[in-house]
Design an enzyme around this catalytic site. Structure first.
Site, short mmCIF file in Angstrom:
data_model
loop_
_atom_site.label_atom_id
_atom_site.label_comp_id
_atom_site.label_asym_id
_atom_site.label_seq_id
_atom_site.Cartn_x
_atom_site.Cartn_y
_atom_site.Cartn_z
CB SER A 125 -0.85 -0.14 1.26
OG SER A 125 -1.91 0.67 0.83
CG HIS A 183 -5.36 -2.59 0.89
ND1 HIS A 183 -4.90 -2.25 -0.51
CD2 HIS A 183 -5.05 -1.91 1.67
CE1 HIS A 183 -4.14 -1.35 -0.14
NE2 HIS A 183 -3.97 -0.98 1.31
C1 GCU Z 1 -5.43 4.69 1.89
C2 GCU Z 1 -4.93 5.44 0.57
C3 GCU Z 1 -4.10 4.78 -0.22
C4 GCU Z 1 -3.24 3.96 0.49
C5 GCU Z 1 -3.71 3.22 1.56
C6 GCU Z 1 -2.73 2.32 2.35
O1 GCU Z 1 -6.34 4.02 1.62
O2 GCU Z 1 -5.83 6.06 0.09
O3 GCU Z 1 -3.35 5.34 -1.34
O4 GCU Z 1 -2.43 2.78 -0.07
O5 GCU Z 1 -4.34 4.11 2.58
O6 GCU Z 1 -1.59 2.67 2.53
O7 GCU Z 1 -3.19 1.51 3.20
#
Ligand code: GCU
Length: 417
Positions: A252, A394
């Site tokens: 992420s 995710h």
């Molecule tokens: C949020 C953000 C993402 C990121 C994520 C994370 O959802 O919008 O861009 O990748 O956090 O780091 O878990």
């Protein structure tokens, strides 16, 4: 149960509510044209590998520095290290656990990060390693009570880490599985490097360097990437680790930072982006899931000030994320996505990887061997760009780790275990 609840709260706190109006409909993605990684900004085609190396690569790197992540300070910071603790019989004798404090600078009150290292026991010679930052503090990586609880602020100003969080991130760090395959595991808490909130760049390692014009000043992604390179400086001196075989990975926001670190620092032998999405592997021009405007608004401290001028105007960014991935070439690159992680735009991540393919080919590498968005859990492990999309959310899972190690084994010419 308690742990699960904590993990859930933690995960939710990292993911801001997805705004209404976000496009998740493939048929509503407007047409877009990507900048060609193999054409110079003045329109001259890049004719060979030498021209890529000497002209186009530096040009793209400078554009990402100036317009997207901010300029990483060049000044060298002298590192000071101290082994805080070591146990040769960790994980039932499978691994040696080592905790190393790394001070950024000679001052006694210099900021520091703590590296948590697991070395596979019984290895013949130096071992390859997986290096990646963690989200919650080293003590969340494993339930092990010997792991120091971070003193850095967690997620918000003044918010301290607690014992109760011990091991809450362990499903993302299958240490046993990794050391059994002969790899070392190296991690540090990203908040040790730069706390993840908007403080006008006063804390963390930002404070070590003079402020610059805010338009191209480095943001937190740049600082985390810098920290990854400092971890690499330390690994170069670890006699058990083969610094020529360090795989950099990140999930992420830390996947975005890993890509930026891998682009700037060619010592990383393999770079892995897991669910990195917007500002990571996903194409910014593809209007699906998170947008440039959204990321710049929710996380104003992540990117350079200049990047904000592209809110709602992605077509005018002089680069797109396939060009960031191309900066990893010719080194092996692995991109992965999760089916339910639409916010990160899985197809946009795949197309980012595909867009880097011509650069790998120009450099004589096989690039990405699939040209169509692949089916779920049909990983592409051959070629110099690997990719998979797995089912689920995710996250980082054992499935992801298995593919990463299979990919790294191929590139390091190690027999599968
Ligand atoms: C949020 C953000 C993402 C990121 C994520 C994370 O959802 O919008 O861009 O990748 O956090 O780091 O878990």
């Amino acid at each position: 149960m308690h742990r699960l609840l904590l993990l859930l709260c933690f995960t939710l706190s990292l993911a801001p509510a997805q705004p209404p109006g976000t496009n998740y409909d493939e048929t509503k993605v407007p047409k877009y044209t990507l900048p060609d990684p193999l054409v110079m900004a003045d329109g001259t085609p890049v004719k060979d590998a030498a021209m890529w190396r000497k002209q186009r690569r530096p040009e793209i790197l400078a554009l990402f520095s100036e317009q997207v992540y901010g300029v990483t300070p060049k000044a060298k910071v002298k590192l000071r290290t101290e082994v805080l603790e070591m146990d040769k019989s960790a994980h039932g004798g499978l691994a040696t656990r080592k905790q190393v404090r790394v001070w950024f600078g000679p001052a006694s009150d210099a900021p520091f990060m703590d590296l948590l290292i697991y070395l596979p026991n019984g290895a013949k010679g130096r071992v390859p390693a997986f290096l990646g930052l963690n989200f919650g503090g080293n003590h969340t990586v494993q339930p092990d009570t010997e792991i120091r609880v971070t003193k850095s602020w967690v997620r918000a100003k003044g918010n301290v880490a607690t014992e109760a969080e011990r091991g809450t991130g362990s499903s993302r760090w299958p240490v046993d599985m990794i050391v059994k395959r002969g790899y070392a595991v190296v991690t540090a808490y990203y908040g040790d490097i730069d706390p993840d909130f908007d403080d006008g760049f006063k804390n963390g390692v930002h404070a070590l360097f003079p402020r610059t014009s805010s338009a191209n000043e480095w943001g937190s992604l740049g600082a985390w990437a810098w920290g990854m390179s400092r971890a690499m400086d330390v690994l170069e001196k670890e006699k058990e680790i083969d610094a020529a075989r360090v795989v950099l990975h990140g999930h992420s926001r830390l996947g975005k930072a890993a890509l930026w670190a891998g682009a700037q620092d060619e010592r990383f032998a393999v770079v892995i982006s897991n669910d990195s999405g917007e500002g990571g592997a996903a194409l910014a021009r593809r209007q699906f899931g998170e947008t440039t405007a959204r990321i710049n608004t929710a996380f104003p401290h992540w990117f350079a000030g200049n990047f904000k001028q592209y809110n709602g105007k992605e077509d005018t960014i002089p680069v797109d994320q396939h060009m960031l991935l191309a900066l990893i070439a010719p080194r092996p690159l692995y991109v992965d996505s999760a089916l339910e992680d639409e916010w990160a735009d899985p197809k946009g991540e795949f197309l980012g990887a595909l867009g880097a393919d011509p650069v790998y080919r120009l450099l004589g590498m096989p690039g990405l061997l699939v040209k169509e968005f692949p089916a779920v859990e049909k990983p592409t492990l051959d070629g110099s760009i690997g990719y998979h999309i797995r089912k689920g959310k995710h996250d980082v899972t054992d499935y992801d780790w298995t593919q990463w190690m299979n990919f790294a084994d191929r590139h390091f010419k190690r027999a599968a275990r």
